[in-house]
Design an enzyme around this catalytic site. Structure first.
Site, PDB file in Angstrom:
ATOM      1  CB  CYS A 188     -22.526  83.157  53.560  1.00 44.24           C
ATOM      2  SG  CYS A 188     -23.040  82.424  51.984  1.00 44.24           S
ATOM      3  CB  CYS A 219     -28.695  77.436  53.761  1.00 46.17           C
ATOM      4  SG  CYS A 219     -29.149  78.958  52.889  1.00 46.17           S
TER       5      CYS A 219
END
Length: 239
Positions: free
Chosen positions: A84, A198
């Site tokens: 992440c 992302c």
């Protein structure tokens, strides 16, 4: 279990699933025993990282992440991965609760650019608004000597819609939207490469790959680094 690594994932779950799929698919294996040993912590209820970074009155992801790392460190994995990008805002705090190495996805992505795209000068970044605000990629890109190119408001809004409105909410990738975002970054902004900052964007790249220009897929790069370290660890056991 000997010589394993721990994945702190679930941010979001579909993106983590892409990471796991690529990890297993790329591992050189001819039998069950050839695959890698790992523990997946799919902590889907970790509060939204961008919400907190933009507004510190919102629930903090740091407390549950610290607990995850503490609990898993007790099992003594060889290393951690954190698929992440936005969660790397807390990287320094997380390293304080364990001596076990934590792979730094943004740092690995920038290293990849220097190795694979040696003529690149202008490096674009598309990501969550949280990653833009925390400047993790900015610092890595600029300290490596590249010119950082950020999206304008229109492109950022499109990127946010793709990440949240498409992937997180519907587990769907709007191919036209995704490719238009990258087209604008490469053609209109003049980027030599664009970092997918992302993991939902990495999911988009896997499902609807953009091939017109060289994309720097941070999660894909993390997959390769994970396999590299895990295989080194395993070969050490066999010696």
């Amino acid at each position: 279990m000997e010589h394993f690594f721990t994945i702190i994932g679930g941010m979001g779950t579909s993106a983590t699933e892409t990471y796991i799929h690529q990890l297993n698919e790329r591992t050189p294996a001819n039998s069950d025993q050839d695959y890698l040993n790992y523990i997946l912590v799919n902590h889907a209820t970790v509060p939204d990282r961008t919400d907190y970074i933009l507004d510190h009155t919102k629930p903090s992801p740091l407390t549950p992440l610290l607990e995850d790392f503490k609990h898993q460190a007790a099992l003594k994995p060889d290393f951690f991965t954190l698929p992440c990008n936005t969660a790397h805002y807390f990287y320094d705090e997380l390293t304080k609760v364990t001596d076990i190495p934590i792979l730094h996805m943004p740092r690995e992505a920038v290293k990849w650019i220097s190795k694979k795209l040696p003529t690149a000068k202008r490096v674009g970044l598309i990501s969550t608004e949280g990653t833009r605000a925390d400047h993790i990629y900015d610092d890595e890109i600029q300290s490596a000597g590249y010119e950082l190119v950020l999206p304008d408001d229109k492109i950022q809004q499109q990127t946010t819609e793709l990440i949240y409105g498409n992937v997180k909410e519907k587990n769907h990738v709007d191919r036209t939207l995704y490719h238009e975002i990258l087209r604008q970054m490469f053609v209109e902004k003049g980027c030599d490469t664009v970092v997918l900052g992302c993991t939902e964007l990495s999911l988009a790249q896997e499902r609807e790959p953009y091939t017109m220009h060289p994309v720097t897929d941070s999660q894909s790069i993390l997959v390769d680094k994970t396999i590299e370290l895990a295989l080194k660890s395993r070969s050490g056991v066999k010696k």
